[in-house]
Scaffold this active site. Structure first.
Site, mmCIF file in Angstrom:
data_model
loop_
_atom_site.group_PDB
_atom_site.id
_atom_site.type_symbol
_atom_site.label_atom_id
_atom_site.label_comp_id
_atom_site.label_asym_id
_atom_site.label_seq_id
_atom_site.Cartn_x
_atom_site.Cartn_y
_atom_site.Cartn_z
ATOM 1 N N ASN A 195 -7.183 4.642 9.414
ATOM 2 C CA ASN A 195 -6.506 3.617 10.039
ATOM 3 C C ASN A 195 -6.776 3.411 11.618
ATOM 4 O O ASN A 195 -6.801 2.575 11.939
ATOM 5 C CB ASN A 195 -5.344 3.232 9.497
ATOM 6 C CG ASN A 195 -4.485 4.464 9.529
ATOM 7 O OD1 ASN A 195 -4.624 5.433 8.994
ATOM 8 N ND2 ASN A 195 -3.196 4.326 10.495
ATOM 9 N N GLY B 36 0.855 -1.073 -0.035
ATOM 10 C CA GLY B 36 -0.055 -0.042 0.018
ATOM 11 C C GLY B 36 0.982 1.177 0.117
ATOM 12 O O GLY B 36 0.693 2.137 -0.798
ATOM 13 N N SER B 37 2.091 1.218 0.492
ATOM 14 C CA SER B 37 2.785 2.407 0.883
ATOM 15 C C SER B 37 3.326 2.769 -0.500
ATOM 16 O O SER B 37 3.372 3.815 -0.971
ATOM 17 C CB SER B 37 4.020 2.231 1.747
ATOM 18 O OG SER B 37 3.269 1.894 3.126
ATOM 19 N N ALA C 277 -3.068 -5.951 0.129
ATOM 20 C CA ALA C 277 -3.820 -7.044 0.253
ATOM 21 C C ALA C 277 -3.766 -7.751 1.497
ATOM 22 O O ALA C 277 -4.815 -8.076 2.082
ATOM 23 C CB ALA C 277 -2.752 -8.295 -0.613
ATOM 24 N N CYS D 162 1.696 1.216 12.886
ATOM 25 C CA CYS D 162 2.767 2.238 12.116
ATOM 26 C C CYS D 162 3.547 3.081 12.932
ATOM 27 O O CYS D 162 4.882 3.445 13.044
ATOM 28 C CB CYS D 162 2.311 3.052 10.915
ATOM 29 S SG CYS D 162 1.281 1.973 10.002
HETATM 30 C C1 PLP Z 1 -1.705 -0.213 6.305
HETATM 31 C C2 PLP Z 1 -1.799 1.080 5.509
HETATM 32 C C3 PLP Z 1 -1.070 1.587 4.506
HETATM 33 C C4 PLP Z 1 0.284 0.813 4.163
HETATM 34 O O1 PLP Z 1 0.123 -0.208 3.519
HETATM 35 P P1 PLP Z 1 1.465 -1.384 3.588
HETATM 36 O O2 PLP Z 1 0.961 -2.443 2.537
HETATM 37 O O3 PLP Z 1 1.584 -2.023 4.784
HETATM 38 O O4 PLP Z 1 2.575 -0.752 3.054
HETATM 39 C C5 PLP Z 1 -1.355 2.838 4.044
HETATM 40 N N1 PLP Z 1 -2.228 3.470 4.205
HETATM 41 C C6 PLP Z 1 -3.424 3.055 5.371
HETATM 42 C C7 PLP Z 1 -4.581 3.922 5.463
HETATM 43 C C8 PLP Z 1 -2.948 1.844 5.894
HETATM 44 O O5 PLP Z 1 -3.889 1.445 6.922
#
Ligand code: PLP
Length: 379
Positions: free
Chosen positions: A151, A71-72, A200, A325
């Site tokens: 989150n 996601g990052s 995922a 995080c």
């Molecule tokens: C977990 C998260 C991310 C990061 O995703 P990763 O796959 O862990 O890098 C980014 N944005 C939000 C809102 C998240 O909850």
């Protein structure tokens, strides 16, 4: 000891059906998707099948989906890629104060390159103001990036209205939907979303794979140099097994969405009701209605969440203070401060995020433990 997991916003287990579809791509089907022989073509086919599944779940076209490593990375690629491509048009971007670090830190990096960022404040429930958003748009604004759902506190932003405002002003709209995918209905057409990030491992898929949707016609530059994978937008040999897992996980989540939501909302409401009945001086953070089905973030006056987490861990309970995080950092949550909590109260918040494996019995056990531990910590 039985482990009870209440940290689904941090990560989730890989579902058995997902793992089953992934396994062949670690062994028998190990081809490189860029190779032209059958083994390579099988890998390519599996990736394209996953792309279709992702597209279907969010009402996009397969060619609008780009796989990433997380996601990052999807957030980085969206913001840096769009900023780089459209910088001749302008260097102003609008986001919010409660974004995930993957957005906030990327914005800081863009500021170093001469971009100007407006960080919208949020109200006591975590909502941005649509009036303030519209008033912040300038001639040189190229992008609005507002997260779909938070989150930490679970608040779901008025995405449809944000999309409408962005479209009216010819500004692109990206949304970090890492917490939303698999938990709420997403339609990039109706919601007029131009770019969207997902990961995922937040919806029962594997870690280390994500995806970015970018609307056809919207341009963005690649941010990693190398091979020509993902239509030349993301260099690096594809994580075939991971991508297959993401595809299966999103399909399962999509097919099962309503039932899943109903289950989580009922568990969440049961948890909040019991805690409010049995533990004085606690406060729900985030909006009571427009929140992620499984998110319950509560502050307990007069305690340190870190101490509470250790006590809960002794009972086999996995929960979180704020987000995974930021749990390594000593400063209070930027999200809880942004919704107006005093630092002491921000340090006293417990985030419970429910999921697939949780039962009513789990919730009752959790409440029992809180009822026992919290008065002791308050002494
Ligand atoms: C977990 C998260 C991310 C990061 O995703 P990763 O796959 O862990 O890098 C980014 N944005 C939000 C809102 C998240 O909850």
């Amino acid at each position: 000891m039985k482990i009870r997991y209440f940290d689904h916003a941090a990560t989730t287990m890989v579902k058995e059906e997902v793992l089953k579809e992934m396994l062949p791509y670690f062994s028998l089907e190990y081809g490189n998707a860029s190779s032209l022989y059958t083994l390579g073509r099988n890998a390519k086919k599996a990736i394209e099948e996953a792309r279709k599944r992702v597209a279907k779940a969010i009402h996009a076209k397969p060619k609008e989906i780009y796989f990433t490593s997380c996601g990052s990375e999807a957030d980085n690629l969206a913001l840096k890629g769009i900023a780089s491509h459209y910088q001749k048009k302008g260097k102003h971007i609008i986001t919010s104060k409660i974004e995930h670090p993957a957005i906030l830190e990327t914005c800081k990096a863009l500021e170093q390159q001469g971009f100007e960022i407006t960080y919208l404040k949020v109200d006591e429930n975590g909502f941005i103001s649509l009036q303030e958003l519209e008033a912040s748009i300038r001639k040189d604004t190229i992008l609005i990036s507002i997260m779909f759902a938070n989150n930490e506190i679970g608040t779901i932003q008025p995405i449809y209205e944000i999309g409408q405002i962005a479209r009216n002003h010819h500004v692109l709209f990206h949304t970090d939907s890492v917490q939303a995918v698999g938990n709420v209905e997403i339609d990039v057409e109706k919601m007029q979303i131009d770019a969207l990030s997902m990961s995922a491992h937040k919806f029962y898929g594997p870690k280390g794979v994500g995806a970015l949707y970018v609307r056809e016609g919207v341009e963005f530059d690649r941010i990693q140099d190398g091979g020509h994978q993902e239509k030349n937008k993301r260099a690096g040999t594809e994580n075939v097994a991971g991508i297959v897992g993401l595809g299966k996980a999103i399909e399962l989540a999509h097919n099962n969405l309503q039932q899943y939501q109903e289950k989580l909302i009922s568990l969440r409401e049961e948890y909040i009701k019991q805690v409010e009945e049995k533990i004085p001086n606690c406060k729900v953070n985030g909006d009571r209605i427009k929140r992620l089905p499984g998110n319950a973030n509560l502050s307990f006056e007069g305690i340190q969440a870190e101490e509470l987490l250790l006590k809960l861990d002794e009972k086999g309970i996995c929960a979180s203070a704020g987000s995974a995080c930021s749990s390594a950092s000593p400063s209070p949550s930027h999200v809880l401060l942004a919704i107006g909590l005093k630092p002491e109260l921000a340090y006293s918040s417990l985030r419970v995020t429910l999921g697939e494996e949780n039962s009513k019995e789990d919730v009752h056990f959790l409440v029992e433990q809180l009822v026992e531990i919290i008065p002791k910590l308050r002494k």
